[in-house]
Design an enzyme around this catalytic site. Structure first.
Site, PDB file in Angstrom:
ATOM      1  N   LYS A   1      51.420  42.761  25.454  1.00 11.43           N
ATOM      2  CA  LYS A   1      51.893  41.432  25.047  1.00 11.43           C
ATOM      3  C   LYS A   1      50.890  40.773  24.103  1.00 11.43           C
ATOM      4  CE  LYS A   1      54.690  40.419  29.136  1.00 11.43           C
ATOM      5  NZ  LYS A   1      54.830  39.565  30.333  1.00 11.43           N
TER       6      LYS A   1
ATOM      7  N   SER B   1      49.684  37.976  29.651  1.00 15.34           N
ATOM      8  CA  SER B   1      49.609  38.025  31.108  1.00 15.34           C
ATOM      9  C   SER B   1      50.892  38.644  31.645  1.00 15.34           C
ATOM     10  CB  SER B   1      49.421  36.614  31.682  1.00 15.34           C
ATOM     11  OG  SER B   1      49.178  36.660  33.076  1.00 15.34           O
ATOM     12  N   ASP B   2      50.760  39.360  32.733  1.00 16.31           N
ATOM     13  CA  ASP B   2      51.934  39.937  33.372  1.00 16.31           C
ATOM     14  C   ASP B   2      51.682  40.039  34.866  1.00 16.31           C
ATOM     15  OD1 ASP B   2      54.612  41.263  32.464  1.00 16.31           O
ATOM     16  OD2 ASP B   2      53.869  42.477  34.125  1.00 16.31           O
ATOM     17  N   GLN B   3      52.768  39.982  35.607  1.00 17.96           N
ATOM     18  CA  GLN B   3      52.658  40.025  37.061  1.00 17.96           C
ATOM     19  C   GLN B   3      53.647  41.035  37.627  1.00 17.96           C
ATOM     20  OE1 GLN B   3      54.149  36.698  39.678  1.00 17.96           O
ATOM     21  NE2 GLN B   3      51.945  36.409  39.885  1.00 17.96           N
TER      22      GLN B   3
ATOM     23  N   ALA C   1      47.832  40.392  35.875  1.00 19.96           N
ATOM     24  CA  ALA C   1      46.879  40.874  34.876  1.00 19.96           C
ATOM     25  C   ALA C   1      46.786  39.884  33.721  1.00 19.96           C
ATOM     26  CB  ALA C   1      47.310  42.242  34.356  1.00 19.96           C
TER      27      ALA C   1
END
Length: 192
Positions: free
Chosen positions: A51, A67-69, A104
């Site tokens: 991203k 950011s990613d979850q 993250a």
């Protein structure tokens, strides 16, 4: 140096807006499908990085935040339910259990190519929920279908949760702010 949030999430925008820094939120170019055999941790880290780096050409002299979850239960990745029906099934499965959210963060300096990464693990124990409580939750919190695990902790989802263990409460909402402040400091951006 401009600050760019590679996200369309209003939750991430709200967290970043807590800092006294101007920023632009831009949709990243990213296929969020987990790769075959990829762990939840690896998926979250890869997607945060992709991203951030996906916007480098459009923003060649910026600090770009990705950011990613990914939530995990019984070695299965849990995404966003997308529909109320999926959300109900998801919460029935998660009821009374502990789910680990891997959030993250990547900060990419598109001018220098410098990449910083971090991960926050948040353990969320849900209350034992009745079918009526789960149904009522989605009646009152319909946009929870857009949250990983459908447990929108910053809203009524708090009523679903028995306990949260994390080093950063912002991480569960989608952006590990404490780690981001350290990364920004490393890039010479002072918050205070």
């Amino acid at each position: 140096m401009p600050l760019v949030l590679a996200s369309t999430s209003r939750f991430r925008r709200e967290i970043l807006a807590r800092l006294p820094l101007p920023f632009e939120a831009v949709a990243p170019v990213c296929d969020e499908t987990p790769l075959a055999g990829e762990s939840a941790l690896a998926t979250a880290v890869r997607l945060a990085r992709v991203k951030a780096q996906s916007l480098a050409e459009r923003h060649p002299d910026a600090l770009i935040i990705g950011s990613d979850q990914v939530a995990l239960l019984d070695d299965q990745q849990i995404g966003k339910p997308g529909t109320v029906e999926n959300g109900i099934a998801m919460l029935k499965w998660m009821s009374g259990r502990t789910v680990t959210f891997h959030t993250a963060l990547a900060l990419y300096n598109s001018a220098t190519g410098h990449l910083q990464e971090a991960v926050d693990l948040t353990h969320v124990t849900l209350r034992v929920l009745t079918d009526a409580q789960i149904t009522r939750y989605f009646e009152l919190e319909p946009d929870a279908i857009h949250c990983a695990g459908a447990a929108k902790s910053e809203g009524l989802g708090g009523a679903l949760i028995e306990k949260i263990e994390s080093t950063d409460p912002n991480a569960l909402i989608g952006l590990p702010l404490f780690a981001l402040i350290t990364m920004l400091n490393n890039e010479g951006v002072e918050i205070l």
